[in-house]
Design an enzyme around this catalytic site. Structure first.
Site, short mmCIF file in Angstrom:
data_model
loop_
_atom_site.label_atom_id
_atom_site.label_comp_id
_atom_site.label_asym_id
_atom_site.label_seq_id
_atom_site.Cartn_x
_atom_site.Cartn_y
_atom_site.Cartn_z
N TRP A 99 -1.72 -3.06 -5.71
CA TRP A 99 -1.34 -2.39 -4.45
C TRP A 99 -0.39 -1.24 -4.72
O TRP A 99 -0.48 -0.19 -4.08
CB TRP A 99 -0.76 -3.38 -3.45
CG TRP A 99 -1.76 -4.41 -2.99
CD1 TRP A 99 -1.71 -5.75 -3.21
CD2 TRP A 99 -2.97 -4.17 -2.26
NE1 TRP A 99 -2.81 -6.36 -2.66
CE2 TRP A 99 -3.60 -5.41 -2.08
CE3 TRP A 99 -3.59 -3.03 -1.76
CZ2 TRP A 99 -4.82 -5.56 -1.40
CZ3 TRP A 99 -4.81 -3.16 -1.07
CH2 TRP A 99 -5.41 -4.41 -0.91
N ASP A 167 6.70 -1.64 0.39
CA ASP A 167 5.53 -2.34 0.92
C ASP A 167 5.87 -3.83 0.86
O ASP A 167 6.02 -4.40 -0.22
CB ASP A 167 4.32 -2.02 0.04
CG ASP A 167 3.07 -2.79 0.44
OD1 ASP A 167 3.12 -3.58 1.41
OD2 ASP A 167 2.02 -2.61 -0.22
N LYS A 191 -0.89 -11.10 6.46
CA LYS A 191 -0.45 -12.11 5.50
C LYS A 191 0.62 -13.02 6.08
O LYS A 191 0.39 -14.20 6.23
CB LYS A 191 0.01 -11.46 4.20
CG LYS A 191 -1.20 -11.16 3.31
CD LYS A 191 -1.20 -9.80 2.72
CE LYS A 191 -2.56 -9.48 2.12
NZ LYS A 191 -2.64 -8.10 1.69
#
Ligand SMILES: *Cc1c(COP(=O)(O)O)cnc(C)c1O
Length: 353
Positions: A99, A167, A191
């Site tokens: 990511w 993030d 999530k």
């Protein structure tokens, strides 16, 4: 009953799902479904306000200093959005997983990006502690607090001499943290925050003053803040469900209690991985994630046998990411200790069979 270890979209508290299912039929006795009300209605404006205040309250931030945005496009859109707004000259990125690498790729559309730390050469199995660069010359530093695929996590937030952007998609509101250290943090909701369809962005208002680029409306954080996340139709249902989940966080003791519960679950599972000769953990011990526990079989040919044991107990979502293989147990806020107990029990049975 299922024990949901899915990495995302992932487990939500049962009470949240029950309330959501009522509201799909009839929102608070209004005679209308949450799916059929206007985003300009007073009912939804109240949802937006409440969700915003819950975010700030849980994070311990003030509404004077921070703006809260609910946007479309997931965390992946924030990869480019962050750079479009704040990358004027040069930004530093810590490359700690797929990511992070994707965030770096998108940021390069807007300016110079330097990798100030990386664990790419060692399969992203650890968190590099220091930066290779004087951060005072950078527009911002970007980190990924938890690496969902590799199961590593920053246990301490690094100091920088420039704005810090994170993030937090897979560990937001899972632990006590000084959220004031961040000038901006964002998370795809699916999530640990809510269902898929909304990304949360929390941004310090002083950071917004550094924007120099002419931006298309949908990329402009300042516009979204002025318009209270309703410049265009926001993801009403995802925001509403996120609100319910944040209420659940608060009612369950907030971050302090969740931090304790999540630590308990993680230590239980990691202890078994370390004790049981059939398994091997993936990440460097000091950098182990308390949200995504990544491990492997010592003898991969025994996969079918182990899979049969946990699958027949109703455990789901345990297969590792396709880029790493093995297993990944995602143990987000809503997952109970008893589900982890059951997984540990399956690992013991596999060892002793
Ligand atoms: C899942 C994930 C993303 C991608 O989120 P989308 O909402 O699907 O764009 C980004 N970063 C991290 C750390 C993630 O776990």
């Amino acid at each position: 009953m299922k024990h949901n270890f899915n990495p995302g979209p992932s487990i939500l508290p049962k009470s949240v799902l029950e309330k959501v299912s009522q509201s799909i039929v009839d929102l608070d006795d209004s005679g209308l479904s949450i799916l059929e009300i206007s985003h300009r209605s007073s009912a939804f404006k109240e949802v937006l306000e409440k969700t915003k205040h819950l975010v700030l309250e849980i994070a311990g931030l003030s509404v004077t200093d921070y703006g809260v945005l609910f946007l479309h496009g997931g965390a992946s859109t924030q990869f480019l959005n962050v750079a479009a707004n704040f990358l004027n000259n040069k930004a530093g990125y810590s490359n700690t997983g797929s990511w992070s690498a994707k965030a770096i790729k998108e940021a390069k559309h807007y300016g110079q990006v330097i990798e100030i730390a990386s664990s790419a050469f060692s399969d992203y199995s650890y968190i590099p502690v220091s930066f290779d660069e004087d951060t005072s010359t950078l527009d911002y530093v970007h980190i990924t607090t938890n690496n969902t695929i590799y199961g590593t996590q920053y246990s301490e937030i690094p100091e920088t001499d420039c704005p810090l952007i994170a993030d937090m998609s897979s560990d937001i509101f899972s632990r006590t943290l000084d959220y004031q250290k961040f000038d901006l943090f964002y998370a795809g909701a699916q999530k640990n925050l809510g269902p898929a369809g909304v990304a949360l962005v929390v941004v310090k208002k002083t950071l917004l003053e550094t924007v120099q680029r002419q931006l298309p409306s949908m990329l402009d954080y300042r516009l979204h803040l002025t318009k209270e996340s309703s410049f265009n139709t926001p993801p009403v249902f995802a925001i509403y469900t996120t609100m319910l989940n944040l209420q659940w966080v608060k009612e369950n003791g907030g971050l302090k209690k969740l931090n304790k519960k999540n630590n308990q679950k993680a230590s239980l599972l990691y202890s078994e991985i370390d004790r049981n000769a059939k398994f091997r953990g993936f990440a460097n011990k000091e950098d182990r994630s308390h949200m995504n526990v990544v491990f492997n079989l010592v003898d991969p040919t025994e996969k079918e046998i182990f899979d049969h044991i946990w699958e027949s107990e109703g455990i789901v979502g345990l297969n590792g990411h396709r880029s790493v293989g093995g297993y990944r147990a995602s143990i987000y806020n809503a997952l109970d200790l008893k589900s982890v107990d059951l997984l540990v029990d399956c690992m013991k049975r596999f060892e002793n069979r």
